[in-house]
Design a protein around this motif. Structure first.
Motif, short mmCIF file in Angstrom:
data_model
loop_
_atom_site.label_atom_id
_atom_site.label_comp_id
_atom_site.label_asym_id
_atom_site.label_seq_id
_atom_site.Cartn_x
_atom_site.Cartn_y
_atom_site.Cartn_z
N GLU A 158 -7.06 0.32 7.34
CA GLU A 158 -6.26 -0.63 5.96
C GLU A 158 -5.28 -1.53 6.65
N TYR A 174 0.93 -1.16 0.10
CA TYR A 174 -0.18 -0.16 0.00
C TYR A 174 0.93 1.15 0.00
N ARG A 210 -8.56 -1.50 -0.09
CA ARG A 210 -8.92 -0.30 -0.48
C ARG A 210 -10.16 -0.51 -1.51
N THR A 261 -5.46 4.87 8.42
CA THR A 261 -4.41 4.52 7.24
C THR A 261 -3.02 4.66 7.97
#
Lengths: 299, 306
Positions: free
Chosen positions: A218, A53, A261, A197
């Motif tokens: 996340e 990510y 996501r 996040t």
């Protein structure tokens, strides 16, 4: 917590170029593979090779979860505060604005998610590590207060190193200010989803990030009050693998759900549908039954 | 209903083949999203909870969850929640109240977990807090006993406006083994204990501990390939025409052939899940017409009368 100027300069340098240059290639820091920047963007800002990510610029984040063209930005260009008269701070802010194209470490406004109006705040790690000073706190608080007045649910995408050191104690006060506004929002019977996040730490964790009715994260995000380096130095021990990552927080009961996501918009939509309005479920639903369609999500 | 002794029903309630909370959630609701954590210490795998949709209605669903395999039970702890599980359940229930969602609970636990950490973290306090807070929830609460209903560990999800049971679910102050051991100093007399404890759905209905009992007798779908489909029986069975009694000879025949083909499991639970779904929708329709004050008062009185 907030970064010293040396680190700050480093961050500024790192973001001096656009994150994803058009039509060019870049190197994934995780797997070392050379990857096409366009693929990164279409792939929700993840590595097409190893699925790592990458941090998402705030406007890209909004377009990933909001209905197309629905974002209306609130409270731009609030006057700069420099309570400590910290040497070089104003220049640094100005530099960050030019580099990132946003006015502070958070964007706020209203969006629609599957047609449902939602107040939103999106923090930008690219702007001084997303640190929270007076303007970040003020923009968020105004957004929360307006959401309370207009009876809107709130989504905040957190990503922050914590309180902004350059504003000293005034930054600390932002924690109490945002928390107080959220209490009123909640007491009005309204819904707040916090999305954690990478990274969400320090004063942001210790205030609005942990106050969601629902807290999503996340995968693999660093989430904690004290940063891992500080803890290691304090206790003189090496920290275990996975400490303070999303999965660790899930196991310890602080996160409702880890969401990839590509599933984020659908997840937010379902949650807001379930908690969005004043007296949502029974009244509106018997009128129009929806045929069974989706599945069971147990993880 | 089948003729079984109380002890036989206890064994059915405990069977690892029996559908679990997640099986019912999958079978009943159109969509379910699990949410985790007590925001204090841990996410307890012995309790699953989240938001579900049924015919467009959003509800909160909470269930005690057993595992089938050893590995699953490492996570589920055999359906015995820690205080963390009850605190997660309460967190989700308070949220349901805040957003006006009715609450559906599935009860299936041998009991709240006994252990050092469970005591350190306040097992008693956690259960007590659930009873206390649930007594005043402003949204309708329905608890469905699908397997074992072990004592306080079950009650902590069952301070409800209505409590329903499956035919072979149990609900008791203590396990029959524990009961026999305390009263007769002989845990081996569990069989006998089960007989006197009034732990079956039928007995509990008579005592007005539960409002509804759902039968588990099943149509013999498996037999269709053996020649029964052709003559129209299959269709009637599908339609549920014979479900309650299922008294035709064919059923008796098969009982000797295989071991208990009539026992409820994941593969044949569709009919029971369908009946529960209808029941839940009816419950939601009825309680939709009641005010929060009425809902709280009725629940209070439901327990006040005991």
């Amino acid at each position: 917590m907030g970064e010293k100027s040396k680190k700050g300069d480093f961050m500024a340098d790192a973001f001096a170029e656009p994150q994803v240059p058009d039509g060019l290639f870049q190197k994934c820091e995780k797997c070392g593979e050379i990857i096409c920047s366009e693929d990164v963007v279409t792939n929700y800002h993840t590595c097409p090779n190893c699925q790592a990510y990458f941090r998402v610029p705030p406007r890209a984040r909004i377009s990933m979860v909001a209905d197309k063209g629905s974002f209306i930005e609130w409270d731009m260009g609030l006057p700069v505060s420099d309570p400590l008269k910290f040497p070089g701070y104003l220049e640094k802010l100005e530099h960050m604005r030019q580099v990132t194209g946003i006015d502070e470490a958070v964007l706020t406004g209203a969006v629609r998610i599957d047609g449902m109006p939602v107040a939103i705040g999106v923090m930008a790690a690219s702007f001084m590590m997303g640190s929270m000073g007076e303007i970040v706190g003020e923009k968020l608080t105004r957004m929360i207060e307006r959401a309370t007045r207009e009876r809107l649910p709130i989504v905040i995408f957190c990503s922050s190193g914590g309180a902004r050191m350059q504003e000293g104690i005034v930054s600390l006060m932002q924690m109490a200010k945002t928390a107080g506004a959220l209490k009123r929002h909640s007491d009005a019977g309204l819904y707040y989803v916090s999305v954690l996040t990478d990274p969400t730490t320090g004063g942001v964790v210790a205030s609005f990030a942990m106050l969601g009715d629902t807290i999503l994260a996340e995968p693999g995000a660093l989430i904690g009050f004290a940063g891992p380096r500080v803890i290691e130095q304090t206790i003189g021990q090496k920290l275990p693998e996975g400490f303070q990552r999303s999965e660790f927080l899930l196991e310890h009961g602080f996160v409702d759900k880890i969401v990839k996501r590509e599933r984020m918009k659908k997840t937010l939509s379902f949650l807001i549908e379930g908690s969005g309005g004043e007296k949502p479920s029974l009244v509106r639903t018997f009128a129009a039954p929806v045929p069974p369609q989706e599945k069971v999500e147990i993880d | 209903m089948e003729e079984l002794t109380a002890w036989e029903r206890v064994k059915r309630a405990r069977s690892s083949e029996r559908p679990t909370s997640i099986d019912y959630i999958s079978g009943i609701f159109d969509r379910f999203m699990e949410l985790h954590g007590d925001r204090v210490c841990r996410d307890d795998g012995a309790i699953v909870g989240g938001i579900a949709r049924i015919e467009g209605i959003m509800v909160t669903v909470i269930g005690e969850q057993k595992g089938r395999t050893l590995k699953q039970n490492q996570k589920r702890n055999f359906g015995m929640p820690y205080p963390d599980g009850y605190r997660k359940a309460l967190r989700l229930m308070k949220q349901a109240e805040k957003f006006g969602r009715p609450i559906i609970c599935f009860v299936d636990t041998p009991g709240a977990f006994c252990g050092i950490e469970a005591e350190e973290r306040g097992q008693g306090e956690a259960i007590a807090r659930n009873l206390y807070e649930m007594s005043a929830l402003k949204v309708p609460v329905l608890s469905i006993f699908i397997g074992e209903g072990g004592s306080g560990g079950a009650l902590a999800l069952a301070v409800a406006n209505e409590v329903w049971m499956l035919e072979n679910a149990t609900y008791s102050i203590l396990s029959p083994e524990g009961f026999a051991s305390i009263l007769w100093k002989d845990g081996k007399r569990a069989n006998e204990a089960a007989g006197v404890m009034k732990i079956t759905a039928e007995d509990l209905k008579e005592l007005h501990i539960v409002e509804r009992v759902f039968g588990e007798s099943l149509p013999q779908k498996e037999e269709e390939p053996d020649g029964f489909a052709a003559d129209g029986w299959g269709t009637m069975l599908e339609n549920g025409a014979l479900t309650a009694d299922g008294d035709d000879t064919k059923q008796e025949d098969t009982e000797d052939e295989e071991e208990e083909p009539n026992v409820l499991n994941r593969d044949n639970m569709e009919l029971v899940a369908g009946q529960l779904r209808e029941g839940i929708l009816e419950f939601l329709r009825v309680y939709h017409r009641k005010t929060p004050t009425q809902i709280v008062q009725e629940r209070y009185e439901r327990f006040r009368r005991f």
